[in-house]
Design a protein around this motif. Structure first.
Motif, mmCIF file in Angstrom:
data_model
loop_
_atom_site.group_PDB
_atom_site.id
_atom_site.type_symbol
_atom_site.label_atom_id
_atom_site.label_comp_id
_atom_site.label_asym_id
_atom_site.label_seq_id
_atom_site.Cartn_x
_atom_site.Cartn_y
_atom_site.Cartn_z
ATOM 1 N N LEU A 1 -18.088 -3.982 -0.260
ATOM 2 C CA LEU A 1 -17.732 -3.745 0.898
ATOM 3 C C LEU A 1 -18.573 -4.382 1.910
ATOM 4 O O LEU A 1 -19.755 -4.371 1.844
ATOM 5 C CB LEU A 1 -17.556 -2.289 0.956
ATOM 6 N N GLY A 2 -18.155 -4.854 3.076
ATOM 7 C CA GLY A 2 -18.725 -5.369 4.016
ATOM 8 C C GLY A 2 -18.973 -7.025 3.898
ATOM 9 O O GLY A 2 -19.265 -7.570 4.738
ATOM 10 N N GLY A 3 -18.782 -7.289 2.691
ATOM 11 C CA GLY A 3 -18.585 -8.648 2.418
ATOM 12 C C GLY A 3 -17.297 -9.313 1.767
ATOM 13 O O GLY A 3 -17.426 -10.196 1.250
ATOM 14 N N VAL A 4 -16.237 -8.485 1.829
ATOM 15 C CA VAL A 4 -14.982 -8.857 1.331
ATOM 16 C C VAL A 4 -14.511 -9.987 1.937
ATOM 17 O O VAL A 4 -13.927 -9.826 3.349
ATOM 18 C CB VAL A 4 -13.953 -7.600 0.938
ATOM 19 N N SER A 5 -14.243 -11.112 1.327
ATOM 20 C CA SER A 5 -13.406 -12.137 1.941
ATOM 21 C C SER A 5 -12.044 -12.364 1.491
ATOM 22 O O SER A 5 -11.499 -11.911 0.260
ATOM 23 C CB SER A 5 -14.160 -13.393 1.210
ATOM 24 N N PRO A 6 -11.025 -12.689 2.451
ATOM 25 C CA PRO A 6 -9.945 -12.892 2.012
ATOM 26 C C PRO A 6 -9.511 -14.140 0.995
ATOM 27 O O PRO A 6 -8.520 -14.209 0.295
ATOM 28 C CB PRO A 6 -8.769 -13.169 3.378
ATOM 29 N N LEU A 7 -10.552 -14.848 1.109
ATOM 30 C CA LEU A 7 -10.456 -16.285 0.273
ATOM 31 C C LEU A 7 -11.262 -15.969 -1.283
ATOM 32 O O LEU A 7 -12.509 -15.287 -1.295
ATOM 33 C CB LEU A 7 -11.305 -17.163 0.908
ATOM 34 N N GLY A 8 -10.747 -16.536 -2.323
ATOM 35 C CA GLY A 8 -11.600 -16.451 -3.515
ATOM 36 C C GLY A 8 -11.720 -15.361 -4.270
ATOM 37 O O GLY A 8 -12.807 -15.022 -4.964
ATOM 38 N N GLN A 9 -10.715 -14.104 -4.186
ATOM 39 C CA GLN A 9 -10.894 -13.018 -4.603
ATOM 40 C C GLN A 9 -10.696 -13.286 -6.371
ATOM 41 O O GLN A 9 -10.053 -13.867 -6.583
ATOM 42 C CB GLN A 9 -9.946 -12.090 -3.962
ATOM 43 N N LYS A 10 -11.102 -12.237 -6.981
ATOM 44 C CA LYS A 10 -11.064 -12.306 -8.357
ATOM 45 C C LYS A 10 -9.698 -12.250 -8.715
ATOM 46 O O LYS A 10 -9.186 -12.990 -9.503
ATOM 47 C CB LYS A 10 -11.783 -11.195 -8.989
#
Length: 155
Positions: free
Chosen positions: A98-107
């Motif tokens: 959390l605080g570093g969740v990117s919309p890109l490259g999610q598992k």
């Protein structure tokens, strides 16, 4: 390199990575990013994950100074009700803290909705996958990479 940055590189889209010294005591990760990079907060977007009808996680990308309308998100995702997702579920599904969740490259690829305010700018900033790391890219490129669309998501 984070998975989010790698996605942009592999797709060969124009992007710039910005790094700053994260202060853990700052109240808002997104507003901190805007301040530290000297960018208008309207151009810095946060990635929020919600639970749709208790069955599916969906992503909302909205300006850091705005509040997500869960009703708007539920309607956009063609669900009845959206609620903020459990933090453990967010980290497990995205692979980010959390605080570093990117919309890109999610598992796990989650359906993604981007607030239409993003379309006002040539480029916007989203988390690159870690606190203190942002990626700047064109809103249309972000939409293409996440297979998402633009919609009103804020109050």
């Amino acid at each position: 390199m984070t998975p989010g940055i790698n996605v942009a590189k592999r797709a060969r889209i124009a992007h710039t990575v910005h790094e700053y010294q994260h202060d853990a005591s700052h109240e808002s990760y997104g507003l901190e990013a805007a301040e530290k990079m000297g960018v208008a907060p309207e151009r810095v977007f946060k990635t929020l994950v919600a639970s749709l009808d208790g069955r599916e996680l969906v992503v909302a990308v909205i300006p850091v100074a705005s509040k997500l309308s869960l009703k708007h998100l539920a309607k956009a995702a063609q669900g009845k009700k959206a609620a903020m997702a459990n933090p453990e579920d967010v980290e497990r599904a995205t692979g980010y803290v959390l605080g570093g969740v990117s919309p890109l490259g999610q598992k796990k690829r989650l359906r993604t909705f981007i607030d239409k305010a993003a379309q006002q700018y040539a480029t916007i900033y989203v988390s690159a996958g870690r606190r203190g790391l942002e990626i700047e890219l064109a809103p249309d490129d972000l939409a293409t990479l996440v297979q998402g669309g633009f919609i009103t998501l804020c109050h």
